[in-house]
Design an enzyme around this catalytic site. Structure first.
Site, PDB file in Angstrom:
ATOM      1  N   LYS A 133      -7.989 -14.619  -3.465  1.00 26.34           N
ATOM      2  CA  LYS A 133      -8.348 -12.806  -3.452  1.00 26.34           C
ATOM      3  C   LYS A 133     -10.485 -13.605  -3.726  1.00 26.34           C
ATOM      4  O   LYS A 133     -10.666 -13.913  -4.442  1.00 26.34           O
ATOM      5  CB  LYS A 133      -7.990 -12.433  -4.498  1.00 26.34           C
ATOM      6  N   SER A 142      -6.679  -4.354  -7.399  1.00 26.61           N
ATOM      7  CA  SER A 142      -7.526  -4.441  -6.121  1.00 26.61           C
ATOM      8  C   SER A 142      -6.706  -5.566  -5.283  1.00 26.61           C
ATOM      9  O   SER A 142      -7.897  -6.098  -4.584  1.00 26.61           O
ATOM     10  CB  SER A 142      -8.885  -4.903  -7.047  1.00 26.61           C
ATOM     11  N   SER A 186      -3.174  -4.874 -10.730  1.00 29.59           N
ATOM     12  CA  SER A 186      -4.135  -5.276  -9.036  1.00 29.59           C
ATOM     13  C   SER A 186      -3.787  -6.024  -8.514  1.00 29.59           C
ATOM     14  O   SER A 186      -3.717  -6.288  -7.448  1.00 29.59           O
ATOM     15  CB  SER A 186      -5.824  -5.919  -9.354  1.00 29.59           C
TER      16      SER A 186
END
Length: 443
Positions: free
Chosen positions: A78, A152, A176
Site C-alpha cells: 500500500k 483505503s 481500510s
C-alpha cells in the site's frame, strides 16, 4: 504447471524452496499479468518491474532459501508505507516525490522472509475514504469493475483479487483492510493493537490504524500475518465449541443493512452451528453516541505540513472538520469508554459475527472530485460495521461467504477480544471449508 500467476503464496513459496520454480519466473509471470490486466483495474500506482526482477534474483541466490516462508512470493505494498528507493505518495499530489531511504519495518520483514515487492498500490488521498481514487487512478473491483474496490487499501485488494499478486500489505484505521476485502472477496485480518508494527504516519488516526495482510486463502493470511508480526499464529487442532454472538443491527443509528449481507451472516451462523459451536443472536451494547465518536476520530486526519492547495477539496474539508476534535481524540477518553462498555459482552461471547458491509460498494468514479458530505454519506451508508473495532483496538476479520445478486462477493465480519487472532483465523478456516469461495476474479 503452466503458470504461477493466480496460485497461492503457500504454493509458490513451497515450489521455490523445492527448486520447482525460480523467483524470477514467478515474478515475471505476475508482472506480465499486471501488464495485461491492470489497465482496467487500476490497482497499482507504481510497478517496479526491473527492480522486482533484480530482487527476485537476489532471493534465488540467498543461502537460506529453503527456510524462507515467503520465498519468491510477489507482494504489493500500500502506498502509505515506505519502500526503499520508491516515493511514498499516499494518494496525494501534496506529498513529496522523494525516494524512501529505508523500508518500513513491515516491508523489511516481508523481504527478509523472501517476498519480492512488485509495486505500490493506489489509495485515496491520505487514506481517508472508503473508495480508492485520486490523481494516480481509480481502483476498481475485479469482480465488478463498475464498482469501487473500496478503501483505503483498495489498490492492494484489487491486486490480489485480480490475481496480479497472491498477497498484499495494507492497513486499517476505520475499516481500510476489511472494506476492500469484503468488496473483493478476500480474507483479511486487522490485528489487535501492537500485534504488528504500525508507525504509518499520515492517516494513522493517532494510533488507531494497524498494518495487516490481504490474501485469497486463510492459509496465506496466516502465513503473511506471522511474518508481519514476527510471531506464530497456531492453528487450532481441536475445535472446541465457541460462544458465537450473531448481530445484524448496524452499529450506527439510522443505517439500514441490505438483505444479501444479513443473509450472509445467517448462512455463516448456520454453518458454525452445524460445526458444534454455540451460536445465538446477541447485539453488542453500542452507545447511541457511537456515530459521533466515529466521525470525530475519522475526521481527525493528520494533514500537517502538506500544502492545502494541492489537496483535493474533500480532503481539505475533512481535515478542517477534524481539527476541532484533535485534542479530544488524542486523549483517547472516548475509546476508553467504548472499550469499557463492550468488554462485558466479550466475556460472555468468544466471537462476534456481523455483516462485513451494509450494502454493495458505490460506483467506481472520481469521488475525489465530489463534495465532502457526499463522500461521507456514501462511505457511512455502506461500511458502518468496521469503525468500532478500530476504536477499541481489537482484532477483526472479513471473510467471504457468498455472492451478491451481481455475482460479486458478499462477506461477514468476525471480531474477538484482544489476543484472539489465532482463534479468529480458526473460525475463518471453518467457514472457508464449509462455504468455499473462488480465489480470484480470474477463476
Amino acid at each position: 504447471m503452466s503458470s504461477w500467476a493466480g496460485r497461492s503464496a503457500a504454493e509458490i513459496a513451497a515450489a521455490v524452496r523445492e527448486k520447482r520454480a525460480t523467483p524470477r519466473e514467478v515474478v515475471a509471470e505476475h508482472l506480465a499479468r499486471i501488464e495485461r490486466s491492470d489497465g482496467r483495474i487500476g490497482a497499482f500506482r507504481k510497478v517496479r518491474a526491473r527492480a522486482a526482477l533484480a530482487e527476485a534474483d537476489e532471493v534465488a541466490a540467498r543461502a537460506e532459501l529453503t527456510g524462507l516462508p515467503l520465498a519468491g512470493v510477489p507482494v504489493a505494498v500500500k502506498d502509505n508505507l515506505a519502500v526503499r528507493g520508491e516515493s511514498c505518495r499516499n494518494g496525494s499530489a501534496a506529498t513529496a516525490d522523494t525516494p524512501a531511504a529505508e523500508d518500513h519495518v513491515t516491508v523489511a520483514r516481508l523481504r527478509a522472509a523472501g517476498a519480492v515487492v512488485v509495486g505500490l498500490t493506489n489509495v485515496p488521498e491520505l487514506c481517508v475514504f472508503g473508495t480508492t481514487e485520486g490523481p494516480y487512478g481509480i481502483a476498481r473491483n475485479p469482480w465488478d469493475p463498475s464498482r469501487t474496490a473500496g478503501g483505503s487499501s483498495g489498490g492492494s485488494a484489487a491486486a490480489v483479487a485480480a490475481g496480479l499478486v497472491p498477497l498484499a500489505l495494507g492497513n486499517d484505521g476505520m475499516g481500510s483492510l476489511r472494506i476492500p476485502a469484503a468488496n473483493c472477496g478476500l480474507v483479511t485480518l486487522k490485528p489487535g493493537h501492537a500485534v504488528v508494527p504500525a508507525g504509518i504516519g499520515h492517516g494513522d488516526w493517532f494510533g488507531m490504524a494497524e498494518n495487516g495482510p490481504l490474501a485469497t486463502t486463510v492459509e496465506d493470511l496466516r502465513l503473511m500475518l506471522g511474518v508481519l508480526a514476527d510471531a506464530e499464529f497456531v492453528r487450532r487442532e481441536e475445535r472446541s465449541p465457541l460462544r458465537i454472538a450473531v448481530a445484524l443491527r448496524s452499529p450506527l443509528a439510522g443505517v439500514p443493512v441490505s438483505r444479501p449481507y444479513t443473509n450472509a451472516v445467517r448462512q455463516a451462523a448456520g454453518a458454525l452451528a452445524r460445526s458444534g459451536h454455540r451460536v445465538r443472536r446477541a447485539e453488542p451494547p453500542y452507545p447511541l453516541s457511537l456515530g459521533v465518536t466515529a466521525l470525530q476520530h475519522w475526521t481527525a486526519v493528520d494533514a500537517e505540513g502538506l500544502d492545502p492547495a494541492r489537496l483535493a477539496r474533500r480532503t481539505r474539508v475533512h481535515a478542517a472538520v477534524g481539527r476541532r476534535f484533535t485534542r479530544a481524540v488524542r486523549g483517547g477518553a472516548a475509546r476508553d469508554r467504548l472499550r469499557a462498555r463492550l468488554t462485558p459482552f466479550f466475556t460472555e461471547h468468544d466471537v462476534l459475527l456481523t455483516p462485513a458491509l451494509a450494502r454493495r460498494s458505490p460506483q467506481a468514479g472520481p469521488w475525489h472530485e465530489r463534495g465532502w458530505l457526499r463522500n461521507v454519506l456514501a462511505n457511512s451508508a455502506y461500511s458502518p460495521f468496521t469503525p468500532p473495532w478500530n476504536l477499541t483496538g481489537w482484532p477483526a476479520m472479513s471473510v467471504p461467504v457468498g455472492t451478491l445478486p451481481s455475482g460479486a462477493p458478499c462477506a461477514v465480519q468476525l471480531v474477538g477480544r484482544p489476543g484472539t487472532e489465532s482463534l479468529l483465523l480458526g473460525v475463518a478456516e471453518e467457514l472457508a471449508e464449509t462455504l468455499p469461495w473462488r480465489r480470484t476474479a480470474g477463476g
